[in-house]
Motif scaffolding. Structure first.
Motif, PDB file in Angstrom:
ATOM      1  N   ASP A  32       0.826  -1.209   0.000  1.00 33.84           N
ATOM      2  CA  ASP A  32       0.000   0.000   0.000  1.00 33.84           C
ATOM      3  C   ASP A  32       0.862   1.261   0.000  1.00 33.84           C
ATOM      4  N   GLU A  59      -2.423  -1.759  -8.128  1.00 31.87           N
ATOM      5  CA  GLU A  59      -1.909  -2.710  -7.144  1.00 31.87           C
ATOM      6  C   GLU A  59      -1.236  -3.898  -7.845  1.00 31.87           C
ATOM      7  N   GLY A  78      -1.817  -5.807   0.652  1.00 32.78           N
ATOM      8  CA  GLY A  78      -3.107  -5.351   1.146  1.00 32.78           C
ATOM      9  C   GLY A  78      -3.999  -6.568   1.353  1.00 32.78           C
TER      10      GLY A  78
END
Length: 171
Positions: A32, A59, A78
């Motif tokens: 993150d 991501e 995450g």
């Protein structure tokens, strides 16, 4: 060795990852934080302004970039990372040692109830709805979380105990 920590938000990925990396004397990264550096926006801002689909795409790209590196590191993902695109398959590479930090729903609720402001997915949850929310997510993510090298239960253990357990698994 690329050590990847995954699990539900609040299971301790960042705290344990930092401690473990220090113990192993290798760098620690939080996916993150790396996304925030890459985009110059907070995760909350990305969710609000661009939406979850955009976030998941970035991501995936940042994760692929990390896994392509040659050096050793600890990386915390995450909570939803393994569940999108083919991210869980990326964790099956030969030089990746992936660990699911498994926490009970009660442990997760007790840790997350006071962190709602920092967690975009939890803003509107009270304790009862939070428990239901976590239960549903864990059910949905169960398959992805179990596509790992090893599972380490974190309930009622100190950060040091968990890091020692992981270090023993790496030997």
């Amino acid at each position: 060795m690329k050590i990847i920590l995954l699990g539900y938000m609040g299971c301790g990925k960042s705290v344990i990852g930092t401690f473990l990396a220090e113990k192993l004397q290798i760098p620690f990264y939080d996916l993150d934080r790396e996304i925030e550096k890459e985009t110059q926006k907070s995760i909350a801002e990305l969710f609000q302004t661009k939406g979850e689909i955009y976030f998941r795409k970035i991501e995936n790209e940042v994760l692929k970039t990390f896994l392509a590196k040659d050096n050793d590191f600890v990386l915390s993902l995450g909570g939803g990372t393994p569940c999108y695109y083919s991210n869980h398959e990326l964790l099956l590479q030969e030089d990746v040692f992936s660990i699911y930090l498994k926490a009970s729903v009660d442990t997760l609720v007790s840790r997350l109830i006071n962190e709602k402001a920092q967690r975009p997915l939890l803003h509107n949850q009270d304790e009862v709805s939070l428990k239901d929310f976590i239960n549903k997510h864990l059910f949905d993510r169960n398959f992805y979380y179990h596509q790992v090298t090893k599972i380490v239960t974190v309930d009622d253990k100190s950060v040091e105990q968990i890091a020692d357990e992981i270090k023993a698994l790496l030997a």
